[in-house]
Motif scaffolding. Structure first.
Motif, PDB file in Angstrom:
ATOM      1  N   GLY A   1       0.820  -1.198   0.000  1.00  0.00           N
ATOM      2  CA  GLY A   1       0.000   0.000   0.000  1.00  0.00           C
ATOM      3  C   GLY A   1       0.856   1.252   0.000  1.00  0.00           C
ATOM      4  N   ALA A   2       0.750   2.053  -1.059  1.00  0.00           N
ATOM      5  CA  ALA A   2       1.583   3.254  -1.189  1.00  0.00           C
ATOM      6  C   ALA A   2       0.809   4.526  -0.870  1.00  0.00           C
ATOM      7  CB  ALA A   2       2.172   3.343  -2.590  1.00  0.00           C
TER       8      ALA A   2
ATOM      9  N   PHE B   1       5.004  -2.370  -2.298  1.00  0.00           N
ATOM     10  CA  PHE B   1       4.012  -2.914  -3.221  1.00  0.00           C
ATOM     11  C   PHE B   1       2.781  -2.021  -3.325  1.00  0.00           C
ATOM     12  CE2 PHE B   1       0.132  -5.191  -4.079  1.00  0.00           C
ATOM     13  CZ  PHE B   1       0.441  -6.084  -5.087  1.00  0.00           C
ATOM     14  N   ASN B   2       2.329  -1.826  -4.550  1.00  0.00           N
ATOM     15  CA  ASN B   2       1.069  -1.119  -4.782  1.00  0.00           C
ATOM     16  C   ASN B   2       0.498  -1.575  -6.120  1.00  0.00           C
ATOM     17  OD1 ASN B   2      -0.568   1.152  -3.473  1.00  0.00           O
ATOM     18  ND2 ASN B   2      -0.535   1.805  -5.607  1.00  0.00           N
ATOM     19  N   ARG B   3      -0.814  -1.737  -6.195  1.00  0.00           N
ATOM     20  CA  ARG B   3      -1.421  -2.163  -7.464  1.00  0.00           C
ATOM     21  C   ARG B   3      -1.120  -1.169  -8.585  1.00  0.00           C
ATOM     22  NH1 ARG B   3      -7.610  -3.379  -6.400  1.00  0.00           N
ATOM     23  NH2 ARG B   3      -7.378  -1.380  -5.319  1.00  0.00           N
ATOM     24  N   ASP B   4      -1.173   0.120  -8.228  1.00  0.00           N
ATOM     25  CA  ASP B   4      -0.790   1.166  -9.184  1.00  0.00           C
ATOM     26  C   ASP B   4       0.720   1.350  -9.054  1.00  0.00           C
ATOM     27  OD1 ASP B   4      -0.236   3.433 -10.631  1.00  0.00           O
ATOM     28  OD2 ASP B   4      -1.825   4.653  -9.741  1.00  0.00           O
TER      29      ASP B   4
ATOM     30  N   ASN C   1       2.944   3.055 -10.655  1.00  0.00           N
ATOM     31  CA  ASN C   1       3.470   4.424 -10.733  1.00  0.00           C
ATOM     32  C   ASN C   1       3.358   5.157  -9.397  1.00  0.00           C
ATOM     33  OD1 ASN C   1       4.254   4.308 -13.425  1.00  0.00           O
ATOM     34  ND2 ASN C   1       2.217   4.881 -14.165  1.00  0.00           N
ATOM     35  N   LYS C   2       2.301   4.869  -8.649  1.00  0.00           N
ATOM     36  CA  LYS C   2       2.136   5.470  -7.320  1.00  0.00           C
ATOM     37  C   LYS C   2       3.269   5.023  -6.394  1.00  0.00           C
ATOM     38  CE  LYS C   2       0.093   7.261  -3.637  1.00  0.00           C
ATOM     39  NZ  LYS C   2       0.190   8.717  -3.335  1.00  0.00           N
TER      40      LYS C   2
END
Length: 216
Positions: free
Chosen positions: A11-12, A35-38, A40-41
């Motif tokens: 989670g970013a 880790f983040n699903r997006d 680029n974030k």
């Protein structure tokens, strides 16, 4: 330097970025998997934190959206979840966030089955229990952050009101991290002095002070 080699943060958002920044500043670990699903974030947040590394100690932050990169992490903090809406309680978040945590934990069971998981997402106590029931790992490898932050906030504010070093303020918030938690004022001490006997400013009323701090 900690003996922890690789630490994962999922989670970013603001909380995830704050955890990564704290790990860098405290020199904990040699590599942080962010880790983040997006993707680029995660990359953007990692780049901002990277700027501080030369001033502290050598460490690597790897931004990713692949669970495989978390495979050798010893500890993984989970911060993902839906945002709390206006006037929405933490418990009302449960339905939405439980589905998110279920997906995360199932993936971690595949790629990082030996890692210790620290739940930060809200409602943290219930989601910790959800994670324990879903995961194939032992329950004692899944923790929740509980009321650690609430306790820290209360100690800071009480120390500020009394004009004493916050490290000498000892009071705990217990219960479920949410509307039902409460401060254990009966065991509060300043240094080695019970709060009830601590010399207060003549303009300070202890009962009103407790009410002010806990409502805030």
């Amino acid at each position: 330097m900690s003996d922890l080699t690789k630490i994962g943060v999922i989670g970013a958002g603001n909380v995830g970025a704050a955890i990564v920044n704290a790990l860098v500043l405290r020199n904990i670990g040699k590599e942080i998997i962010f880790f983040n699903r997006d993707l680029n974030k995660a990359i953007g947040e990692a780049m901002d934190i990277d700027d501080t590394i030369p001033l502290v100690s050598e460490m690597q932050i790897k931004a990713t959206n692949s669970y495989k990169d978390l495979s050798s992490c010893k500890i993984i903090a989970i911060t993902v979840g839906a945002r709390q809406k206006k006037n929405e309680t933490r418990l009302e978040l449960l339905g939405r966030n439980a589905k998110i945590i279920e997906d995360v934990v199932k993936n971690l069971d595949i790629y990082a089955p030996k890692a210790i998981l620290i739940m930060v997402s809200n409602p943290v106590d219930i989601l910790t229990r959800v994670a324990q029931e879903i995961s194939t790992r032992e329950n004692n490898k899944i923790f929740g952050s509980g009321t650690v932050l609430d306790t820290s906030r209360l100690r800071f504010q009480l120390g500020k009101e009394l004009n004493v070093n916050r490290k000498n303020v000892h009071v705990h918030v217990v219960g479920e991290h949410g509307d039902s938690e409460f401060a254990v004022w009966s065991n509060a001490i300043i240094g080695s002095i019970k709060l009830e006997k601590f010399p207060l400013n003549k303009n300070t009323d202890l009962k009103k002070l407790k009410t002010k701090l806990w409502i805030s």
